[in-house]
Design an enzyme around this catalytic site. Structure first.
Site, PDB file in Angstrom:
ATOM      1  N   SER A 109      41.033  46.669  49.996  1.00 52.43           N
ATOM      2  CA  SER A 109      41.301  45.476  49.545  1.00 52.43           C
ATOM      3  C   SER A 109      42.466  44.729  49.701  1.00 52.43           C
ATOM      4  O   SER A 109      42.459  43.420  49.176  1.00 52.43           O
ATOM      5  CB  SER A 109      40.667  45.486  48.085  1.00 52.43           C
ATOM      6  OG  SER A 109      41.581  46.867  47.943  1.00 52.43           O
ATOM      7  N   THR A 126      46.039  40.380  49.306  1.00 51.33           N
ATOM      8  CA  THR A 126      44.219  40.538  49.105  1.00 51.33           C
ATOM      9  C   THR A 126      43.641  39.909  50.139  1.00 51.33           C
ATOM     10  O   THR A 126      44.058  39.002  50.816  1.00 51.33           O
ATOM     11  CB  THR A 126      44.173  40.073  47.819  1.00 51.33           C
ATOM     12  OG1 THR A 126      41.999  40.192  47.449  1.00 51.33           O
ATOM     13  CG2 THR A 126      43.584  38.644  47.767  1.00 51.33           C
ATOM     14  N   THR A 143      43.613  40.498  38.654  1.00 51.59           N
ATOM     15  CA  THR A 143      42.920  41.274  39.844  1.00 51.59           C
ATOM     16  C   THR A 143      41.891  41.097  39.595  1.00 51.59           C
ATOM     17  O   THR A 143      41.844  40.534  38.501  1.00 51.59           O
ATOM     18  CB  THR A 143      43.183  42.483  40.218  1.00 51.59           C
ATOM     19  OG1 THR A 143      42.723  43.083  41.397  1.00 51.59           O
ATOM     20  CG2 THR A 143      43.321  43.231  38.580  1.00 51.59           C
ATOM     21  N   GLY A 144      40.532  41.217  40.592  1.00 56.49           N
ATOM     22  CA  GLY A 144      39.364  41.538  40.344  1.00 56.49           C
ATOM     23  C   GLY A 144      38.714  39.595  40.792  1.00 56.49           C
ATOM     24  O   GLY A 144      39.212  39.197  41.885  1.00 56.49           O
ATOM     25  N   ARG A 200      35.992  31.167  52.268  1.00 56.84           N
ATOM     26  CA  ARG A 200      36.133  31.304  50.945  1.00 56.84           C
ATOM     27  C   ARG A 200      37.550  32.030  50.558  1.00 56.84           C
ATOM     28  O   ARG A 200      37.784  33.038  51.255  1.00 56.84           O
ATOM     29  CB  ARG A 200      35.166  32.833  50.208  1.00 56.84           C
ATOM     30  CG  ARG A 200      34.607  32.913  48.753  1.00 56.84           C
ATOM     31  CD  ARG A 200      36.328  34.262  48.621  1.00 56.84           C
ATOM     32  NE  ARG A 200      36.607  34.363  46.856  1.00 56.84           N
ATOM     33  CZ  ARG A 200      37.062  35.739  46.662  1.00 56.84           C
ATOM     34  NH1 ARG A 200      38.348  35.783  47.307  1.00 56.84           N
ATOM     35  NH2 ARG A 200      36.639  35.696  45.065  1.00 56.84           N
TER      36      ARG A 200
HETATM   37  N1  GLY Z   1      41.293  38.371  43.443  1.00 57.90           N
HETATM   38  C1  GLY Z   1      40.556  38.595  43.933  1.00 57.90           C
HETATM   39  C2  GLY Z   1      40.195  37.007  44.688  1.00 57.90           C
HETATM   40  O1  GLY Z   1      38.738  37.183  44.011  1.00 57.90           O
HETATM   41  O2  GLY Z   1      39.967  37.576  45.867  1.00 57.90           O
END
Ligand code: GLY
Length: 324
Positions: free
Chosen positions: A84, A204, A237-238, A214
């Site tokens: 991730s 990330t 995060t998330g 995106r």
């Molecule tokens: N928190 C990482 C994302 O939604 O890209």
């Protein structure tokens, strides 16, 4: 504003805060272990002890919190087993790994890269955007070209393992955010150095199998990360879309400015999300620290954790959550 109108407005704000307190307090468990009040320190989302250990070493070496968060985040970007963040991150639907990252220093300067391909250390490039350009954010091919122009290496970020996972996903192509993906999502890190200065970083590969183009919360200053050296910092995060909608990290810092502890501020920010959305199907987690070295973490779903490195102890702390 006339005095009477001002007093009326102030009372309404207090009532509003009371409602927010009610919403979160039913799930609020006091986690004294998180109130350490000692600096310097480093905290990060998830169980990333190697990353916090590196950041701690930098601080012990009397370097800045900015160096600490950059080098701490780099550890996870280089960890190909983490799917991730950085190299080894899961790709978008078309099989392209695209990275988002941002960094913020104690002076309030910030840099960010979005939709970045072929460059492993997005966090370092975000720092270069902050320090070496007149801009805050560079995207896509522009960010990549800037990286090459200052000596970053082109690298294939799609590992064999992530390619295989993507190929399996393509068999059904069902797109749904996965809660606590592998127990490891965006890496966000906050540090206070020996001079008491706060910096933060966030990196990330975003949502696995996202649409091409995106961008999530992680590179958006105020959403994925915010630092105010007078007050503290927060990182998320998330599911980024939900964080962006509530400008989560900025909200947490502002709540701390109003006097809330980092723990309560994280809980109020989560309550903002759960009161507005169908929260059962996704995860958001926050960590925060204030200038005094108090820390907090909170998430919607179970399974989130924070790593804290303080006084040479490097520990992973299970977060309380809204759902139990
Ligand atoms: N928190 C990482 C994302 O939604 O890209």
């Amino acid at each position: 504003m006339q005095r009477r109108k001002f007093i009326k407005k102030a009372s309404l704000i207090s009532i509003g805060l009371g409602i927010a307190n009610k919403a979160y307090s039913k799930n609020y468990k006091k986690t004294n272990s998180l109130y350490n009040n000692i600096t310097p320190l480093v905290i990060a989302t998830w169980d990333v002890k190697n990353a916090t250990k590196k950041a701690w070493k930098i601080i012990q070496n009397n370097q800045s919190s900015l160096d600490a968060v950059e080098q701490g985040c780099m550890i996870e970007e280089a960890n190909e087993n983490g799917q991730s963040v950085g190299k080894g991150g899961l790709p978008d639907r078309n099989g392209n790994v695209t990275l988002d990252a941002c960094i913020m220093n104690s002076k309030g300067d910030c840099g960010s890269v979005v939709f970045l391909k072929n460059i492993k250390h997005a966090i370092s490039l975000a720092r270069k955007v902050m320090e070496d350009t007149p801009h805050v954010m560079l995207a896509g091919i522009g960010a990549e070209e800037f990286a090459y122009s200052i000596g970053f290496k082109k690298e294939n970020l799609l590992t064999k393992a992530s390619k295989k996972t993507w190929e399996n996903w393509k068999k059904t192509s069902k797109y749904k955010p996965v809660i606590n993906i592998e127990n490891h999502d965006t890496i966000g890190m906050l540090a206070i150095d020996n001079n008491g200065n706060i910096s933060g970083g966030c990196t990330t590969s975003g949502l696995a199998y996202k649409m091409s183009g995106r961008v999530g919360d992680s590179p958006i200053i105020g959403s994925g990360l915010y630092v105010d050296n007078e007050i503290g910092g927060a990182v998320a995060t998330g599911l980024g879309e939900e964080v962006v909608k509530t400008v989560g990290s900025f909200l947490i810092v502002e709540l701390m400015r109003q006097g809330h502890s980092p723990q309560k501020a994280c809980e109020i920010a989560i309550s903002r999300i759960v009161t507005k959305s169908d929260y059962k199907n996704f995860q958001v987690g926050y960590i925060a620290l204030n200038k005094q070295g108090d820390t907090g973490c909170y998430s919607i779903q179970k399974g989130f954790s924070m790593t804290l490195c303080q006084s040479n102890n490097n520990v992973n702390i299970k977060s309380d959550s809204y759902t139990t």
